[in-house]
Enzyme design. Sequence first.
Site, PDB file in Angstrom:
ATOM      1  N   TYR A 140       0.816  -1.214   0.000  1.00  0.00           N
ATOM      2  CA  TYR A 140       0.000   0.000   0.000  1.00  0.00           C
ATOM      3  C   TYR A 140       0.852   1.267   0.000  1.00  0.00           C
ATOM      4  O   TYR A 140       0.448   2.290  -0.579  1.00  0.00           O
ATOM      5  CB  TYR A 140      -0.999  -0.015   1.160  1.00  0.00           C
ATOM      6  N   ASP A 181      -8.271   5.848  -5.327  1.00  0.00           N
ATOM      7  CA  ASP A 181      -7.105   6.686  -5.639  1.00  0.00           C
ATOM      8  C   ASP A 181      -7.299   8.173  -5.385  1.00  0.00           C
ATOM      9  O   ASP A 181      -6.357   8.955  -5.494  1.00  0.00           O
ATOM     10  CB  ASP A 181      -6.686   6.476  -7.096  1.00  0.00           C
ATOM     11  N   HIS A 196     -15.329   1.918  -1.714  1.00  0.00           N
ATOM     12  CA  HIS A 196     -14.251   0.997  -1.335  1.00  0.00           C
ATOM     13  C   HIS A 196     -13.186   1.667  -0.479  1.00  0.00           C
ATOM     14  O   HIS A 196     -12.141   1.074  -0.217  1.00  0.00           O
ATOM     15  CB  HIS A 196     -13.607   0.383  -2.576  1.00  0.00           C
ATOM     16  N   CYS A 204      -7.423   2.724  12.603  1.00  0.00           N
ATOM     17  CA  CYS A 204      -6.692   2.095  13.694  1.00  0.00           C
ATOM     18  C   CYS A 204      -7.303   0.732  14.017  1.00  0.00           C
ATOM     19  O   CYS A 204      -8.518   0.613  14.197  1.00  0.00           O
ATOM     20  CB  CYS A 204      -6.700   2.983  14.933  1.00  0.00           C
ATOM     21  N   CYS A 207      -8.354   1.346  18.171  1.00  0.00           N
ATOM     22  CA  CYS A 207      -9.456   2.230  18.593  1.00  0.00           C
ATOM     23  C   CYS A 207     -10.466   2.484  17.481  1.00  0.00           C
ATOM     24  O   CYS A 207     -11.540   3.032  17.736  1.00  0.00           O
ATOM     25  CB  CYS A 207      -8.918   3.556  19.123  1.00  0.00           C
ATOM     26  N   GLY A 287     -16.190   3.459 -17.095  1.00  0.00           N
ATOM     27  CA  GLY A 287     -14.958   2.719 -16.847  1.00  0.00           C
ATOM     28  C   GLY A 287     -15.069   1.597 -15.852  1.00  0.00           C
ATOM     29  O   GLY A 287     -14.141   1.341 -15.093  1.00  0.00           O
ATOM     30  N   MET A 314     -14.509   0.899 -22.576  1.00  0.00           N
ATOM     31  CA  MET A 314     -13.724   0.481 -23.727  1.00  0.00           C
ATOM     32  C   MET A 314     -14.432  -0.580 -24.553  1.00  0.00           C
ATOM     33  O   MET A 314     -14.269  -0.672 -25.759  1.00  0.00           O
ATOM     34  CB  MET A 314     -12.356  -0.038 -23.280  1.00  0.00           C
ATOM     35  N   GLU A 315     -15.245  -1.388 -23.896  1.00  0.00           N
ATOM     36  CA  GLU A 315     -15.958  -2.460 -24.582  1.00  0.00           C
ATOM     37  C   GLU A 315     -17.260  -2.753 -23.865  1.00  0.00           C
ATOM     38  O   GLU A 315     -17.513  -2.243 -22.772  1.00  0.00           O
ATOM     39  CB  GLU A 315     -15.086  -3.720 -24.619  1.00  0.00           C
TER      40      GLU A 315
END
Length: 348
Positions: A140, A181, A196, A204, A207, A287, A314-315
């Site tokens: 990450y 992002d 997400h 944390c 806590c 997307g 895209m498809e």
Amino acid sequence: MNNLCTCSLWRNPCRNMLPQWAACVVLISPQVEYFRGMLMSLFQFTARRLASQAYCGLKASSKKHKFCVEMARRSSNMADFREVFAKAKHIVIITGAGVSAESGVPTFRGAGGFWRKWQAQELATPEAFARNPSRVWEFYHYRREVMLSKHPNPAHIAIAECEKRLSKQGRSVVVITQNIDELHRKAGTKHLLEIHGSLFKTRCTNCGNVAANYKSPICPALAGKGAPDPETEDAVIPVEELPQCEEDGCNGLLRPHVVWFGETLDPDILTEVEKELDICDLCLVVGTSSVVYPAAMFAPQVSARGVPVAEFNMEATPATDRFRFHFSGPCGTTLPPALARHETEIII
């Protein structure tokens, strides 16, 4: 899904069947926890709805059925979409990894989607973090550092500018994103639901405090760590040197505030999502492959009540035939003209 036993439960959904559904899952693979978490989130969001209303085409009303059949005849006519867009008062835009891929964001999915020797589903789990928090934090940390060098692309900017412009006209735009992002936030989007989580938030493990965190590196021990090359050895950082909670007297181990495989989505965010889907009069799907649940059900649910849905991808996807519009190509190319100011808009 050959190894998934659905029995008759999907045809007769109700809230109290969740334990039965979960018990029917028979998956002979390491992804069993992912599917368990996915099903939990799926039923959090859909059980009440599916119990109280049938999908398009199942209701008795012939008028409704006819309308939904017409909706399935998808169009790529931008002028027709623009007419619908000009009349919409509350627009929901659902975005996925495809919109960020155009900014050079690695997805860690599909062939070649590895970090060192591992794919994301082997690292983004509570079990992986419990076994090796140092390795997971390296992963990450690498993703955070990569994202600090990335910028919103024309699709992100078009969405943010559309939201700002329409807000002055008493119209609203809300973005529901599966991406972690924060590129939508960077672009200026205000009404944003990150289902997400975010790479730049921590939680944390002691806590439970959630906090924004843009430090680079996030802790001194991770400086220069996280290289994705397969030959790179794990840093094996002691737990006490990994990111720690800064709340008074806590010092608990921090974890990324993202939804991992096997975890359910935040019910409060799902409630907000449901509210927005209920009131929208236009939905854009941008997307996303429409295969990750429960997000994959959002747009079909909107389409089922007769609201126009436009897919920018895209498809074609498994959900494409349920939508009124489909526009193929890079989102950064197809979306800006779709969301540009319509000639009927009043400039304020």
